[in-house]
Write a protein that holds these residues in place. Structure first.
Motif, PDB file in Angstrom:
ATOM      1  N   ALA A  52       0.542  -0.987  -0.082  1.00 52.06           N
ATOM      2  CA  ALA A  52       0.012  -0.169   0.076  1.00 52.06           C
ATOM      3  C   ALA A  52       1.202   0.620   0.055  1.00 52.06           C
ATOM      4  CB  ALA A  52      -0.653  -0.223   0.773  1.00 52.06           C
ATOM      5  N   PHE A  53      -0.091   2.526  -0.584  1.00 50.37           N
ATOM      6  CA  PHE A  53       0.941   3.776  -1.078  1.00 50.37           C
ATOM      7  C   PHE A  53       0.221   4.390  -0.169  1.00 50.37           C
ATOM      8  CE2 PHE A  53       3.633   1.100  -3.879  1.00 50.37           C
ATOM      9  CZ  PHE A  53       5.165   1.204  -3.340  1.00 50.37           C
ATOM     10  N   LEU A  54       0.285   5.494   0.706  1.00 44.74           N
ATOM     11  CA  LEU A  54      -0.518   5.862   1.405  1.00 44.74           C
ATOM     12  C   LEU A  54       0.073   7.607   1.736  1.00 44.74           C
ATOM     13  CD1 LEU A  54      -2.239   3.777   3.918  1.00 44.74           C
ATOM     14  CD2 LEU A  54      -3.246   4.094   1.711  1.00 44.74           C
ATOM     15  N   GLY A  55      -0.800   8.919   1.390  1.00 51.03           N
ATOM     16  CA  GLY A  55      -0.275   9.938   2.200  1.00 51.03           C
ATOM     17  C   GLY A  55      -0.709  10.358   3.543  1.00 51.03           C
ATOM     18  N   THR A  56      -0.130  11.467   3.778  1.00 52.21           N
ATOM     19  CA  THR A  56      -0.133  11.798   5.215  1.00 52.21           C
ATOM     20  C   THR A  56      -0.074  13.108   4.958  1.00 52.21           C
ATOM     21  OG1 THR A  56       0.593  11.188   7.802  1.00 52.21           O
ATOM     22  CG2 THR A  56       1.965  11.406   5.969  1.00 52.21           C
ATOM     23  N   SER A  57      -1.339  13.604   5.971  1.00 54.41           N
ATOM     24  CA  SER A  57      -1.514  15.426   6.595  1.00 54.41           C
ATOM     25  C   SER A  57       0.052  14.638   7.581  1.00 54.41           C
ATOM     26  CB  SER A  57      -2.164  14.986   7.247  1.00 54.41           C
ATOM     27  OG  SER A  57      -3.616  15.459   6.073  1.00 54.41           O
ATOM     28  N   GLY A  58      -0.188  14.101   8.193  1.00 49.47           N
ATOM     29  CA  GLY A  58       1.390  15.175   9.534  1.00 49.47           C
ATOM     30  C   GLY A  58       1.701  13.001  10.047  1.00 49.47           C
ATOM     31  N   VAL A  59       3.373  13.223  10.849  1.00 51.81           N
ATOM     32  CA  VAL A  59       3.858  11.957  11.219  1.00 51.81           C
ATOM     33  C   VAL A  59       4.531  13.159  12.889  1.00 51.81           C
ATOM     34  CG1 VAL A  59       4.966  11.621   9.961  1.00 51.81           C
ATOM     35  CG2 VAL A  59       4.490  10.295  11.619  1.00 51.81           C
ATOM     36  N   SER A  60       4.470  13.018  13.943  1.00 52.62           N
ATOM     37  CA  SER A  60       4.599  13.143  14.748  1.00 52.62           C
ATOM     38  C   SER A  60       4.444  11.970  16.000  1.00 52.62           C
ATOM     39  CB  SER A  60       3.629  14.513  15.380  1.00 52.62           C
ATOM     40  OG  SER A  60       2.181  13.971  16.039  1.00 52.62           O
ATOM     41  N   LEU A  61       4.467  12.437  17.504  1.00 53.32           N
ATOM     42  CA  LEU A  61       5.951  11.508  18.202  1.00 53.32           C
ATOM     43  C   LEU A  61       4.495  10.813  18.626  1.00 53.32           C
ATOM     44  CD1 LEU A  61       8.684  13.769  19.958  1.00 53.32           C
ATOM     45  CD2 LEU A  61       8.750  11.626  18.410  1.00 53.32           C
ATOM     46  N   LEU A  62       3.241  11.496  19.131  1.00 51.53           N
ATOM     47  CA  LEU A  62       2.768  11.402  19.713  1.00 51.53           C
ATOM     48  C   LEU A  62       1.482  11.074  19.441  1.00 51.53           C
ATOM     49  CD1 LEU A  62       2.635  14.789  22.217  1.00 51.53           C
ATOM     50  CD2 LEU A  62       3.098  11.846  23.403  1.00 51.53           C
ATOM     51  N   HIS A  63       1.519  11.255  18.165  1.00 56.99           N
ATOM     52  CA  HIS A  63      -0.097  10.800  17.186  1.00 56.99           C
ATOM     53  C   HIS A  63       0.143   9.814  15.818  1.00 56.99           C
ATOM     54  CE1 HIS A  63      -1.281  14.559  19.540  1.00 56.99           C
ATOM     55  NE2 HIS A  63      -2.363  14.402  19.408  1.00 56.99           N
ATOM     56  N   GLY A  64       1.505   9.520  16.215  1.00 57.48           N
ATOM     57  CA  GLY A  64       1.575   8.678  14.429  1.00 57.48           C
ATOM     58  C   GLY A  64       1.274   9.526  13.368  1.00 57.48           C
ATOM     59  N   PHE A  65       1.157   8.794  12.750  1.00 54.18           N
ATOM     60  CA  PHE A  65      -0.021   9.051  11.271  1.00 54.18           C
ATOM     61  C   PHE A  65      -1.277   9.217  10.987  1.00 54.18           C
ATOM     62  CE2 PHE A  65       3.688   6.546  10.451  1.00 54.18           C
ATOM     63  CZ  PHE A  65       4.531   7.018   9.868  1.00 54.18           C
ATOM     64  N   SER A  66      -1.099  10.949  11.015  1.00 49.42           N
ATOM     65  CA  SER A  66      -2.850  11.617  10.630  1.00 49.42           C
ATOM     66  C   SER A  66      -3.255  12.185   9.799  1.00 49.42           C
ATOM     67  CB  SER A  66      -2.694  12.472  12.122  1.00 49.42           C
ATOM     68  OG  SER A  66      -1.562  13.644  11.980  1.00 49.42           O
ATOM     69  N   ASN A  67      -4.490  11.602   9.835  1.00 45.18           N
ATOM     70  CA  ASN A  67      -4.736  13.086   8.457  1.00 45.18           C
ATOM     71  C   ASN A  67      -6.686  13.730   9.646  1.00 45.18           C
ATOM     72  OD1 ASN A  67      -5.215  12.496   5.424  1.00 45.18           O
ATOM     73  ND2 ASN A  67      -7.474  12.383   5.395  1.00 45.18           N
ATOM     74  N   SER A  68      -6.648  14.592   7.998  1.00 51.30           N
ATOM     75  CA  SER A  68      -7.377  15.935   8.209  1.00 51.30           C
ATOM     76  C   SER A  68      -9.078  15.098   8.327  1.00 51.30           C
ATOM     77  CB  SER A  68      -7.669  17.059   8.195  1.00 51.30           C
ATOM     78  OG  SER A  68      -7.035  16.547   6.219  1.00 51.30           O
ATOM     79  N   ASN A  69      -9.298  14.281   6.986  1.00 51.07           N
ATOM     80  CA  ASN A  69     -10.444  13.821   7.028  1.00 51.07           C
ATOM     81  C   ASN A  69     -10.843  12.368   8.182  1.00 51.07           C
ATOM     82  OD1 ASN A  69     -12.591  12.427   5.638  1.00 51.07           O
ATOM     83  ND2 ASN A  69     -12.982  14.557   5.182  1.00 51.07           N
ATOM     84  N   MET A  70     -12.186  12.261   9.093  1.00 50.72           N
ATOM     85  CA  MET A  70     -12.275  10.899   9.547  1.00 50.72           C
ATOM     86  C   MET A  70     -12.304   9.902   8.431  1.00 50.72           C
ATOM     87  SD  MET A  70     -15.554  11.347  11.450  1.00 50.72           S
ATOM     88  CE  MET A  70     -14.945  12.569  12.287  1.00 50.72           C
ATOM     89  N   TYR A  71     -12.919   9.282   7.303  1.00 44.97           N
ATOM     90  CA  TYR A  71     -13.544   8.946   6.220  1.00 44.97           C
ATOM     91  C   TYR A  71     -12.610   8.751   5.791  1.00 44.97           C
ATOM     92  CZ  TYR A  71     -18.031  11.544   7.791  1.00 44.97           C
ATOM     93  OH  TYR A  71     -18.870  11.354   8.502  1.00 44.97           O
ATOM     94  N   GLU A  72     -11.294   9.920   5.238  1.00 46.15           N
ATOM     95  CA  GLU A  72      -9.764   9.194   4.231  1.00 46.15           C
ATOM     96  C   GLU A  72      -8.917   8.262   5.516  1.00 46.15           C
ATOM     97  OE1 GLU A  72      -9.034  12.412   1.487  1.00 46.15           O
ATOM     98  OE2 GLU A  72      -8.133  13.269   3.220  1.00 46.15           O
TER      99      GLU A  72
END
Length: 251
Positions: A167-187
């Motif tokens: 799988a090749f996935l994009g991400t809006s951010g990656v941080s120490l506390l939250h891991g990989f995250s995205n702004s849209n819950m459905y995505e």
């Protein structure tokens, strides 16, 4: 109450709006001031709602912007990332690619008639692969205009019923506390399912995403096998990737 910017800060803002990103090292040289001064300038721009600070600089405020706007940001870096990622795909593999301006570059660099099958929930990815003699399965679902992605129960059901080599996935951010995250819950829901159904998980991201977090976490560090980027992360984040066994591949 509005925040007043001095002349230098106004010039930095103009550069930020024109280029989409500014770097501390370049600003320090351009304005002949200290790094601390530039950092304070960027803090002020962030407080005023104009910028979002990143490792080594700042980007234009607002990550949840339209796909066509993001496509023009850090284009060369995304091309390098996409090309490097596409080289990972072997003949005969089944690959999932989700929506985004960086994942689009992965699709762009897949070789024609490569003997692979691509599953995607992204209309721009499907369009990019048209004419390349690569079988493409589009998930179906509800269209999100901003990212040209298909989400919801139909998309989720399709992804949940398949098995992917990569799988090749994009991400809006990656941080120490939250891991990989995205702004849209459905995505984020589709990303989680793709991770569950994939033998290997690759996240493609440019360096501006390091240290950033968005509303919805979709993966812990240990759930991702590899990140493909154009610049190494700094500080604690680099150590966490190493501890979790995440390979960092540069494009």
């Amino acid at each position: 109450m509005s925040i007043t910017l001095n002349d230098r800060q106004q010039q930095i803002l103009e550069r930020l709006n024109a280029e989409g990103e500014v770097k501390i090292a370049e600003l320090r040289e351009a304005f002949a001031v200290t790094e601390m001064t530039i950092r304070r300038d960027l803090e002020k721009l962030e407080a005023a709602g104009h910028a979002k600070r990143t490792f080594g600089g700042a980007i234009v405020f607002g990550n949840d912007i339209a796909l066509q706007e993001r496509a023009g940001y850090m284009t060369e870096e995304k091309r390098r990332i996409g090309k490097r990622a596409a080289e990972r795909v072997l003949p005969g593999e089944s690959v999932f690619i989700d929506g985004g301006s960086t994942t689009l570059q992965v699709a762009r660099y897949l070789k024609s008639a490569a003997g692979i099958t691509v599953v995607t929930n992204a209309l721009n990815v499907a369009a990019e692969l048209t004419g390349k003699q690569i079988p493409v399965i589009v998930t179906g679902g509800t269209l999100l205009d901003a990212t040209a992605s298909l989400v919801g129960p139909i998309a989720a059901g399709t992804v949940a019923g398949m098995a992917f080599d990569r799988a090749f996935l994009g991400t809006s951010g990656v941080s120490l506390l939250h891991g990989f995250s995205n702004s849209n819950m459905y995505e984020a829901e589709i990303k989680k399912l793709a991770i569950r159904q994939s033998a290997e998980v690759n996240v493609v991201l440019d360096h501006s995403k390091f240290g950033e977090k968005e509303l919805v976490s979709f993966a812990a560090f240990t759930e991702v096998h590899r990140i493909i980027t154009e610049e190494l992360p700094q500080g604690e984040l680099a150590g966490v990737f190493q501890e979790a066994g995440v390979e960092i591949m540069l494009g």
